[in-house]
Design a protein around this motif. Structure first.
Motif, PDB file in Angstrom:
ATOM      1  N   ALA A  14       0.839  -1.185   0.000  1.00 25.46           N
ATOM      2  CA  ALA A  14       0.000   0.000   0.000  1.00 25.46           C
ATOM      3  C   ALA A  14       0.880   1.244   0.000  1.00 25.46           C
ATOM      4  N   ILE A  15       0.539   2.220  -0.822  1.00 25.52           N
ATOM      5  CA  ILE A  15       1.317   3.449  -0.967  1.00 25.52           C
ATOM      6  C   ILE A  15       0.393   4.641  -0.706  1.00 25.52           C
ATOM      7  N   ILE A  16       0.828   5.551   0.171  1.00 26.88           N
ATOM      8  CA  ILE A  16       0.104   6.797   0.434  1.00 26.88           C
ATOM      9  C   ILE A  16       1.081   7.941   0.215  1.00 26.88           C
ATOM     10  N   PHE A  17       0.763   8.831  -0.702  1.00 26.76           N
ATOM     11  CA  PHE A  17       1.626   9.965  -1.070  1.00 26.76           C
ATOM     12  C   PHE A  17       3.017   9.503  -1.482  1.00 26.76           C
ATOM     13  N   GLY A  18       3.101   8.347  -2.122  1.00 22.09           N
ATOM     14  CA  GLY A  18       4.383   7.839  -2.578  1.00 22.09           C
ATOM     15  C   GLY A  18       5.209   7.174  -1.498  1.00 22.09           C
ATOM     16  N   LEU A  19       4.642   6.969  -0.308  1.00 25.36           N
ATOM     17  CA  LEU A  19       5.370   6.357   0.809  1.00 25.36           C
ATOM     18  C   LEU A  19       4.651   5.090   1.270  1.00 25.36           C
ATOM     19  N   PRO A  20       5.411   4.068   1.685  1.00 28.69           N
ATOM     20  CA  PRO A  20       4.769   2.907   2.318  1.00 28.69           C
ATOM     21  C   PRO A  20       4.119   3.318   3.641  1.00 28.69           C
ATOM     22  N   ILE A  21       3.291   2.455   4.175  1.00 27.23           N
ATOM     23  CA  ILE A  21       2.505   2.779   5.374  1.00 27.23           C
ATOM     24  C   ILE A  21       3.398   3.172   6.552  1.00 27.23           C
ATOM     25  N   SER A  22       4.486   2.446   6.784  1.00 27.74           N
ATOM     26  CA  SER A  22       5.333   2.748   7.942  1.00 27.74           C
ATOM     27  C   SER A  22       6.018   4.103   7.791  1.00 27.74           C
ATOM     28  N   LEU A  23       6.513   4.417   6.594  1.00 31.93           N
ATOM     29  CA  LEU A  23       7.151   5.724   6.398  1.00 31.93           C
ATOM     30  C   LEU A  23       6.126   6.854   6.405  1.00 31.93           C
ATOM     31  N   VAL A  29       3.705  11.561  12.167  1.00 29.22           N
ATOM     32  CA  VAL A  29       4.139  11.863  13.539  1.00 29.22           C
ATOM     33  C   VAL A  29       4.984  13.131  13.546  1.00 29.22           C
ATOM     34  N   VAL A  30       5.867  13.266  12.563  1.00 36.18           N
ATOM     35  CA  VAL A  30       6.696  14.468  12.467  1.00 36.18           C
ATOM     36  C   VAL A  30       5.850  15.690  12.144  1.00 36.18           C
ATOM     37  N   VAL A  59      11.128  14.505   1.101  1.00 37.34           N
ATOM     38  CA  VAL A  59      11.966  14.186  -0.055  1.00 37.34           C
ATOM     39  C   VAL A  59      12.901  13.024   0.276  1.00 37.34           C
ATOM     40  N   GLY A  60      13.481  13.041   1.460  1.00 41.26           N
ATOM     41  CA  GLY A  60      14.363  11.957   1.870  1.00 41.26           C
ATOM     42  C   GLY A  60      13.639  10.626   2.003  1.00 41.26           C
ATOM     43  N   LEU A  61      12.425  10.640   2.566  1.00 43.03           N
ATOM     44  CA  LEU A  61      11.679   9.401   2.721  1.00 43.03           C
ATOM     45  C   LEU A  61      11.219   8.844   1.381  1.00 43.03           C
ATOM     46  N   THR A  62      10.826   9.705   0.448  1.00 50.07           N
ATOM     47  CA  THR A  62      10.441   9.204  -0.872  1.00 50.07           C
ATOM     48  C   THR A  62      11.650   8.645  -1.614  1.00 50.07           C
ATOM     49  N   LYS A  63      12.803   9.271  -1.455  1.00 45.03           N
ATOM     50  CA  LYS A  63      14.026   8.752  -2.082  1.00 45.03           C
ATOM     51  C   LYS A  63      14.395   7.407  -1.461  1.00 45.03           C
ATOM     52  N   PHE A  64      14.259   7.287  -0.149  1.00 39.43           N
ATOM     53  CA  PHE A  64      14.540   6.031   0.527  1.00 39.43           C
ATOM     54  C   PHE A  64      13.530   4.949   0.141  1.00 39.43           C
ATOM     55  N   ALA A  65      12.264   5.323  -0.074  1.00 44.12           N
ATOM     56  CA  ALA A  65      11.240   4.344  -0.451  1.00 44.12           C
ATOM     57  C   ALA A  65      11.506   3.781  -1.846  1.00 44.12           C
ATOM     58  N   HIS A  66      12.053   4.599  -2.742  1.00 41.61           N
ATOM     59  CA  HIS A  66      12.323   4.120  -4.091  1.00 41.61           C
ATOM     60  C   HIS A  66      13.663   3.390  -4.190  1.00 41.61           C
TER      61      HIS A  66
END
Length: 92
Positions: A14-23, A29-30, A59-66
């Motif tokens: 599952a992807i929300i705003f280009g991020l997996p659920i945990s990210l 939270v941030v 930006v960092g989390l989306t880069k890490f997700a890909h």
């Protein structure tokens, strides 16, 4: 007219705003913590800094997700593969 494609790989991940659920949960939270900082701050620079931190985190989390291999520091496979039992005793 804009076309939107249907996300059909929902069983894969599952992807929300280009991020997996945990990210995405980490990002929310941030965002909630930064909203508390904005509410209780009285400085315009702190508000601008919070927006910059949130945008760089996204930006960092989306880069890490890909590219999840970016944070892989150790090697996947060991140097030696052996069936010999490892023991601390030396018989020689």
């Amino acid at each position: 007219m804009k076309k939107y494609e249907v996300y059909k790989n929902i069983r894969k991940q599952a992807i929300i705003f280009g991020l997996p659920i945990s990210l995405f949960a980490l990002m929310m939270v941030v965002v909630i913590a930064s909203l508390l900082v904005i509410i209780f701050s009285f400085s315009f620079m702190i508000i601008i800094m919070v927006f910059v931190i949130n945008s760089t985190l996204y930006v960092g989390l989306t880069k890490f997700a890909h590219h999840p291999q970016l944070l892989q520091f150790s090697k996947v496979f060991p140097k030696i593969i052996s069936n010999k039992k490892t023991s601390a005793f030396h018989y020689e």
